[in-house]
Scaffold this motif. Structure first.
Motif, PDB file in Angstrom:
ATOM      1  N   HIS A  68      -6.684  -5.342   3.273  1.00  0.00           N
ATOM      2  CA  HIS A  68      -5.614  -6.272   3.620  1.00  0.00           C
ATOM      3  C   HIS A  68      -4.457  -5.457   4.188  1.00  0.00           C
ATOM      4  CE1 HIS A  68      -3.066  -9.766   3.504  1.00  0.00           C
ATOM      5  NE2 HIS A  68      -2.161  -9.095   2.831  1.00  0.00           N
ATOM      6  N   PRO A  69      -4.109  -5.670   5.476  1.00  0.00           N
ATOM      7  CA  PRO A  69      -2.995  -4.915   6.070  1.00  0.00           C
ATOM      8  C   PRO A  69      -1.651  -5.393   5.524  1.00  0.00           C
ATOM      9  CG  PRO A  69      -3.936  -6.429   7.667  1.00  0.00           C
ATOM     10  CD  PRO A  69      -4.758  -6.553   6.418  1.00  0.00           C
ATOM     11  N   GLN A  70      -0.782  -4.446   5.237  1.00  0.00           N
ATOM     12  CA  GLN A  70       0.560  -4.751   4.747  1.00  0.00           C
ATOM     13  C   GLN A  70       1.558  -3.758   5.323  1.00  0.00           C
ATOM     14  OE1 GLN A  70       0.299  -4.605   0.426  1.00  0.00           O
ATOM     15  NE2 GLN A  70       0.064  -6.803   0.379  1.00  0.00           N
ATOM     16  N   SER A  71       2.805  -4.133   5.258  1.00  0.00           N
ATOM     17  CA  SER A  71       3.880  -3.194   5.559  1.00  0.00           C
ATOM     18  C   SER A  71       4.953  -3.409   4.509  1.00  0.00           C
ATOM     19  CB  SER A  71       4.434  -3.406   6.963  1.00  0.00           C
ATOM     20  OG  SER A  71       4.940  -4.702   7.109  1.00  0.00           O
ATOM     21  N   GLU A  72       5.588  -2.324   4.140  1.00  0.00           N
ATOM     22  CA  GLU A  72       6.670  -2.404   3.163  1.00  0.00           C
ATOM     23  C   GLU A  72       7.770  -1.449   3.582  1.00  0.00           C
ATOM     24  OE1 GLU A  72       5.255  -0.895  -0.776  1.00  0.00           O
ATOM     25  OE2 GLU A  72       3.285  -1.197   0.089  1.00  0.00           O
ATOM     26  N   LEU A  73       8.949  -1.675   3.043  1.00  0.00           N
ATOM     27  CA  LEU A  73      10.069  -0.805   3.373  1.00  0.00           C
ATOM     28  C   LEU A  73       9.773   0.614   2.924  1.00  0.00           C
ATOM     29  CD1 LEU A  73      13.056  -3.140   2.425  1.00  0.00           C
ATOM     30  CD2 LEU A  73      12.136  -2.632   4.707  1.00  0.00           C
ATOM     31  N   SER A  74      10.175   1.566   3.742  1.00  0.00           N
ATOM     32  CA  SER A  74       9.905   2.977   3.486  1.00  0.00           C
ATOM     33  C   SER A  74      11.149   3.673   2.952  1.00  0.00           C
ATOM     34  CB  SER A  74       9.462   3.645   4.790  1.00  0.00           C
ATOM     35  OG  SER A  74       9.410   5.032   4.654  1.00  0.00           O
ATOM     36  N   GLN A  75      10.938   4.664   2.132  1.00  0.00           N
ATOM     37  CA  GLN A  75      12.019   5.522   1.647  1.00  0.00           C
ATOM     38  C   GLN A  75      12.156   6.776   2.524  1.00  0.00           C
ATOM     39  OE1 GLN A  75      13.872   4.716  -1.065  1.00  0.00           O
ATOM     40  NE2 GLN A  75      12.725   2.825  -1.407  1.00  0.00           N
ATOM     41  N   VAL A  76      11.273   6.918   3.522  1.00  0.00           N
ATOM     42  CA  VAL A  76      11.239   8.108   4.373  1.00  0.00           C
ATOM     43  C   VAL A  76      12.230   7.930   5.523  1.00  0.00           C
ATOM     44  CG1 VAL A  76       9.786   9.543   5.855  1.00  0.00           C
ATOM     45  CG2 VAL A  76       8.821   8.490   3.786  1.00  0.00           C
ATOM     46  N   PRO A  77      13.190   8.849   5.663  1.00  0.00           N
ATOM     47  CA  PRO A  77      14.161   8.745   6.764  1.00  0.00           C
ATOM     48  C   PRO A  77      13.456   8.713   8.124  1.00  0.00           C
ATOM     49  CG  PRO A  77      14.815  10.446   5.208  1.00  0.00           C
ATOM     50  CD  PRO A  77      13.438  10.014   4.807  1.00  0.00           C
ATOM     51  N   GLY A  78      13.894   7.798   8.989  1.00  0.00           N
ATOM     52  CA  GLY A  78      13.322   7.679  10.322  1.00  0.00           C
ATOM     53  C   GLY A  78      12.074   6.806  10.386  1.00  0.00           C
ATOM     54  N   THR A  79      11.576   6.383   9.245  1.00  0.00           N
ATOM     55  CA  THR A  79      10.401   5.520   9.190  1.00  0.00           C
ATOM     56  C   THR A  79      10.777   4.269   8.414  1.00  0.00           C
ATOM     57  OG1 THR A  79       8.989   7.493   9.134  1.00  0.00           O
ATOM     58  CG2 THR A  79       7.946   5.399   8.577  1.00  0.00           C
ATOM     59  N   PRO A  80      11.225   3.207   9.101  1.00  0.00           N
ATOM     60  CA  PRO A  80      11.711   2.024   8.391  1.00  0.00           C
ATOM     61  C   PRO A  80      10.620   1.258   7.648  1.00  0.00           C
ATOM     62  CG  PRO A  80      11.745   1.666  10.766  1.00  0.00           C
ATOM     63  CD  PRO A  80      11.370   3.105  10.537  1.00  0.00           C
ATOM     64  N   LEU A  81       9.398   1.242   8.206  1.00  0.00           N
ATOM     65  CA  LEU A  81       8.298   0.522   7.567  1.00  0.00           C
ATOM     66  C   LEU A  81       7.145   1.460   7.265  1.00  0.00           C
ATOM     67  CD1 LEU A  81       8.022  -2.821   9.565  1.00  0.00           C
ATOM     68  CD2 LEU A  81       8.873  -2.498   7.246  1.00  0.00           C
ATOM     69  N   PHE A  82       6.461   1.157   6.201  1.00  0.00           N
ATOM     70  CA  PHE A  82       5.320   1.912   5.721  1.00  0.00           C
ATOM     71  C   PHE A  82       4.097   1.023   5.926  1.00  0.00           C
ATOM     72  CE2 PHE A  82       3.221   3.647   1.679  1.00  0.00           C
ATOM     73  CZ  PHE A  82       2.898   4.858   2.257  1.00  0.00           C
ATOM     74  N   GLN A  83       3.235   1.364   6.891  1.00  0.00           N
ATOM     75  CA  GLN A  83       2.036   0.576   7.187  1.00  0.00           C
ATOM     76  C   GLN A  83       0.896   1.030   6.292  1.00  0.00           C
ATOM     77  OE1 GLN A  83       2.103  -1.897   9.492  1.00  0.00           O
ATOM     78  NE2 GLN A  83       4.199  -1.409  10.061  1.00  0.00           N
ATOM     79  N   ASN A  84       0.135   0.081   5.752  1.00  0.00           N
ATOM     80  CA  ASN A  84      -0.982   0.454   4.889  1.00  0.00           C
ATOM     81  C   ASN A  84      -2.037  -0.634   4.833  1.00  0.00           C
ATOM     82  OD1 ASN A  84      -0.471  -1.276   2.350  1.00  0.00           O
ATOM     83  ND2 ASN A  84       1.512  -0.308   2.687  1.00  0.00           N
TER      84      ASN A  84
END
Length: 144
Positions: free
Chosen positions: A13-29
Motif C-alpha cells: 500500500h503506497p503512502q506518504s508521510e511528513l519527513s523529519q529529514v531536512p530538504g525532504t518534506p514527504l517520506f514515500q513508502n
C-alpha cells in the motif's frame, strides 16, 4: 474467512508521510496491507496502516517479525517495486526482482534492513522492519 469462502492476500500500500529529514518534506513508502477477496477473487476490502492514529503509540515496541516497509526517495521507483515485487516475500527476498532488473545485488544492512542500489551506487529502495509502534488499528477501505 472460511465461513465466508474468502481469503486474505498480503499487498503493498503506497503512502506518504511528513519527513523529519531536512530538504525532504514527504517520506514515500510502501507498507504492507491486506486484501480480503471473495471466492471469485474479487476485492471485498483492503486493510491498511492508519497514519491518523498517533495517540498512545509505544515507540519502544520491537518490530513485529515479518512486517516491513519499503522506502525510496523516488516515487517512480516505489511504483516499480510495487509492480515487480511480491508483498508475501520476506524482507530478505522482497527486493530481489528489482536487483535482477538492475543487474545488481541486495545489500544487507543494520537492524535487518535490505538495500538495493544501481551499479553506480545510487539508491533505489530500502526494505526495513516496520517500527513496532505501527502495529495499531487499521484503516478499512471497502471495495466499490
Amino acid at each position: 474467512m472460511l465461513q465466508y469462502d474468502a481469503k486474505v492476500r498480503r499487498v503493498f500500500h503506497p503512502q506518504s508521510e511528513l519527513s523529519q529529514v531536512p530538504g525532504t518534506p514527504l517520506f514515500q513508502n510502501l507498507t504492507l496491507g491486506f486484501d480480503v477477496l471473495d471466492k471469485h477473487e474479487y476485492l471485498i476490502a483492503r486493510c491498511v496502516d492508519d497514519l491518523t492514529l498517533l495517540e498512545n503509540l509505544d515507540k519502544t515496541a520491537k518490530p513485529k517479525p515479518g512486517w516491513y516497509w519499503i522506502v525510496s526517495d523516488d516515487s517512480r521507483l516505489l511504483q516499480l517495486v510495487e509492480s515487480q515485487a511480491d508483498a508475501a516475500d520476506s524482507i530478505a527476498d522482497v527486493l530481489q526482482p528489482i536487483a535482477s532488473l538492475f543487474s545488481t545485488n541486495l545489500e544487507a544492512g543494520l537492524g535487518g534492513m535490505v538495500r538495493i542500489a544501481d551499479r553506480t551506487g545510487n539508491p533505489i529502495a530500502i526494505a526495513a522492519p516496520l517500527p513496532g509502534e505501527r502495529e495499531r488499528p487499521c484503516e478499512l477501505i471497502r471495495a466499490c
